[in-house]
Design an enzyme around this catalytic site. Structure first.
Site, PDB file in Angstrom:
ATOM      1  CB  ALA A 127      -0.884  -0.034   1.170  1.00  0.00           C
ATOM      2  CG  ASN A 195       3.394  -6.341   6.660  1.00  0.00           C
ATOM      3  OD1 ASN A 195       4.531  -6.684   7.264  1.00  0.00           O
ATOM      4  ND2 ASN A 195       2.215  -6.871   6.863  1.00  0.00           N
ATOM      5  CG  HIS A 225       0.993   4.854   4.262  1.00  0.00           C
ATOM      6  ND1 HIS A 225       0.972   4.209   5.676  1.00  0.00           N
ATOM      7  CD2 HIS A 225      -0.111   3.768   3.654  1.00  0.00           C
ATOM      8  CE1 HIS A 225      -0.010   3.199   5.797  1.00  0.00           C
ATOM      9  NE2 HIS A 225      -0.402   2.930   4.518  1.00  0.00           N
TER      10      HIS A 225
END
Length: 274
Positions: A127, A195, A225
């Site tokens: 992602a 992750n 993010h």
């Protein structure tokens, strides 16, 4: 086999959830150079039902059997069972596509094992974005890498770090920073959530030097993010807002697409990116 462009490579998938099932459906459609050979899942009966529901007929086998049957093994598993798939795949010299980058951080000896056996370990971007730029910058000198992750509170519930620190997200009405530290600590404390931090650390300056903040934000509907990198070659920052999958809010829809892109990169004559 991977060097023969005319070969059809058999792919096995460990895990048939929000990532594994979309990848299985894509493989079952018959992309050039690849075919779905087998899958493995914690609940085999449920896996058979899910495959039948989308018209896929392949065997459901034990995790360790994927390495025996397949050229490429895709790992979409809880970190707790990572070894059951990864160790046999590396021992057998297979190509291992990894999503649980946090689990790999604790098992980097597998990289040396792969060097001996001829296996390849590919950490999918998942992602996250910008790993190509970080990898390129790491060929020079990187002064700092920071990742700030913001997620809806429900996607963080159950993380071991929150349980250990007795941090409750119930009734949260404003953003709360629940973690600040490095990527190694974050991967241990939030194994199902970050992750992306582990992948960033592997691409750049390592898990102990990669800074990480995790925020629970009740105003968000997307996992966000932001990467900030300071290097001798460039200064850059990037932000991604990923749509969570309906099946598992801890996983973004982009993650399965990232695996598909990784698999295509193994067989297509043109590959774009570092």
């Amino acid at each position: 086999m991977a060097s023969d462009r005319n070969a059809v490579l058999g792919v096995g998938i460990g895990g048939l959830g929000a990532i594994g099932l979309p990848v299985a459906r894509w493989l079952a459609a018959g992309p050039p150079g690849l075919r779905l050979v087998a899958v493995s899942a914690g609940n085999a009966e449920r896996a058979v039902e899910r495959l039948r529901a989308v018209g896929i007929d392949v065997p459901v086998v034990a995790l360790g059997d994927l390495a025996r049957r397949c050229d490429i093994v895709v790992e979409c598993l809880p970190a707790a069972v990572f070894d059951e798939l990864a160790i046999p795949a590396v021992k057998a010299g297979r190509t291992l596509v990894v999503l649980s980058a946090g689990a790999l951080l604790e098992r980097l000896a597998l990289v040396e094992d792969a060097r001996r056996t001829g296996a390849r370990i590919i950490v999918s971007s998942g992602a996250l974005l910008g790993l190509d730029g970080v990898r390129a910058a790491a060929q020079g000198v990187i002064a700092s890498v920071k990742l700030v992750t913001r997620k809806p509170p429900e996607s963080l519930v159950g993380a071991p770090y929150l349980t250990e620190k007795r941090i409750s997200l119930a009734g949260l009405t404003e953003p709360l920073r629940v973690f600040a530290g490095n990527a190694r600590e974050g991967a241990r404390g939030f194994p199902a959530n970050v992750n992306v931090a582990a992948a960033l650390a592997l691409a750049g300056i390592g898990p102990d030097l990669t800074e990480l903040e995790i925020w629970a934000d009740p105003a968000l509907t997307r996992n966000t993010h932001r990467i900030e990198v300071e290097a001798d070659a460039a200064r850059f920052s990037m932000t991604i807002e990923g749509v969570p999958s309906q099946e598992n809010p801890r996983t973004g829809k982009l993650t399965a697409l990232s695996v598909i892109a990784s698999l295509k990169g193994l067989v297509e004559p043109l590959r774009v990116g570092t």
